[in-house]
Design an enzyme around this catalytic site. Structure first.
Site, PDB file in Angstrom:
ATOM      1  N   SER A  51      -3.611   1.839   3.629  1.00 50.03           N
ATOM      2  CA  SER A  51      -3.380   0.682   2.778  1.00 50.03           C
ATOM      3  C   SER A  51      -2.992   1.134   1.372  1.00 50.03           C
ATOM      4  O   SER A  51      -2.124   1.990   1.219  1.00 50.03           O
ATOM      5  CB  SER A  51      -4.622  -0.220   2.794  1.00 50.03           C
ATOM      6  OG  SER A  51      -4.321  -1.513   2.330  1.00 50.03           O
ATOM      7  N   ASP A 168      -1.808  -3.117   8.530  1.00 52.06           N
ATOM      8  CA  ASP A 168      -2.671  -2.309   7.673  1.00 52.06           C
ATOM      9  C   ASP A 168      -3.582  -1.365   8.459  1.00 52.06           C
ATOM     10  O   ASP A 168      -4.324  -1.797   9.348  1.00 52.06           O
ATOM     11  CB  ASP A 168      -3.520  -3.257   6.824  1.00 52.06           C
ATOM     12  CG  ASP A 168      -4.138  -2.589   5.612  1.00 52.06           C
ATOM     13  OD1 ASP A 168      -4.789  -1.549   5.785  1.00 52.06           O
ATOM     14  OD2 ASP A 168      -3.962  -3.119   4.501  1.00 52.06           O
TER      15      ASP A 168
END
Length: 288
Positions: A51, A168
């Site tokens: 991320s 993610d």
């Protein structure tokens, strides 16, 4: 004391591998961590990120200094600049923000070099929703890799191919310790942006007030609820990963404030300083 001496000697002999976790706007904390490692001349031998940690770590792996990474990230602390880059859309049912422009900019910053040609070895992770599996990027297009790793489900339009829907990497845990240790066998540092195990009632009330005052929460309340649920899942999954892959240096964000897209311009320097202070304290305990 003996343990600390041994860790210090291992770092001197082998360098340090760092795992930079997810946490959206909190990513400025990572920059403070990197700045402290620079100032104490700690050699970084491998970087793993997920991320926002993949973005900060990827830029650093390109050879940019912590200060240069901060300069780049600070541009996007301005909401209008951020939204212009992320291209909001109401036409795609898979997300309301696109990050294609960011991919182009990241690749330019890398000199269009692939991951395997970066100055510091780098790896990041995404999650494939088609096959329910981890997808590891250790070579190829750095922009695409970071985009995939940063794609918060339901918020960003996923990175998609004919056979993959990538989101993610934090879906699988907030700090990529296992991933780092599969590439680097030396001492490790984890920078964890999501640690709510010891949150106080006062802090919780401050966060809820922030939500009620947040214009994005008023316009699209589900976005903050999705993010907070996502962070809760990440936090608990990381507890298990920490137990099995305990880092030699554990750095955690414990700020008494809640960073978000709407207040990051005002508190980014605090985040950087908090990351620096936490890392400096940990290094001093080891005798650096």
């Amino acid at each position: 004391m003996i343990k600390e001496i041994l860790i210090k000697n291992r770092i001197k002999n082998q360098g340090l591998g760092i795992a930079l976790g997810g946490g959206a706007s909190r990513g400025f904390f990572h920059i403070g961590v990197l700045q402290a490692l620079e100032d104490y001349k700690i050699p970084i031998k491998h970087i793993a990120g997920i991320s926002i940690g993949s973005l900060v770590g990827g830029l650093y792996a390109m050879g940019y200094s912590a200060k240069e990474v901060l300069d780049f990230m600070s541009k996007y602390a301005d909401v209008s600049t951020l939204l212009a880059t992320l291209s909001p859309t109401l036409l795609d049912k898979k997300g309301f923000l696109r990050s294609d422009k960011l991919v182009i900019e990241i690749n330019k910053l890398a000199g269009n070099k692939p991951i395997e040609k970066l100055k510091i070895p780098f790896v990041c992770r995404a999650a494939d929703l088609m096959h329910f599996k981890e997808v590891i990027f250790d070579k190829g297009d750095i922009g695409r890799a970071i985009k995939a790793s940063c794609t918060i489900p339901g918020v960003f339009v996923p990175e998609q191919t004919e056979t993959e829907v990538l989101v993610d990497g934090g879906v699988l845990g907030s700090v990529p310790l296992k991933l780092l240790k599969s590439y680097f066998k030396g001492p490790t540092l984890a920078s964890n942006l999501i640690s709510y195990n010891n949150i106080s009632s006062t802090h919780a009330q401050e966060i809820m007030k922030h939500f009620s005052d947040n214009i994005f929460y008023k316009i699209l309340p589900v976005s903050d609820l999705v993010l907070r649920s996502f962070y809760l899942m990440q936090s608990h999954m990381s507890i298990l990963e920490y137990q099995e892959y305990t880092p030699d240096i554990d750095i955690e964000f414990h700020g008494s404030y809640d960073p978000s897209i709407t207040n990051i311009a005002d508190i980014k320097d605090d985040l950087v300083q908090d990351g620096y202070n936490a890392t400096e304290s940990a290094l001093k305990k080891l005798g650096f």
